[in-house]
Design a protein around this motif. Sequence first.
Motif: not given
Length: 65
Positions: A35-40
């Motif tokens: 996955s790609v971290k978009l925010g916290i």
Amino acid sequence: MNRPTLIRLRDVMAKTGFKRAWIYKLMDRNEFPQSVKLGIRSVAWVESEIDEWISNKIKQRDGVQ
């Protein structure tokens, strides 16, 4: 130029038929796109990577390399 599209967990689950826990278990084993971290507390997946993973599974089933 095609821009990568990010999809959320609900869409990944719909495309693969997998539940959340199994997706994360496969990711931990490096057997599924990361996955790609978009925010916290927010992640998404690159749609083309999910589609490629699905295609590769079909090729494995059919004995195509």
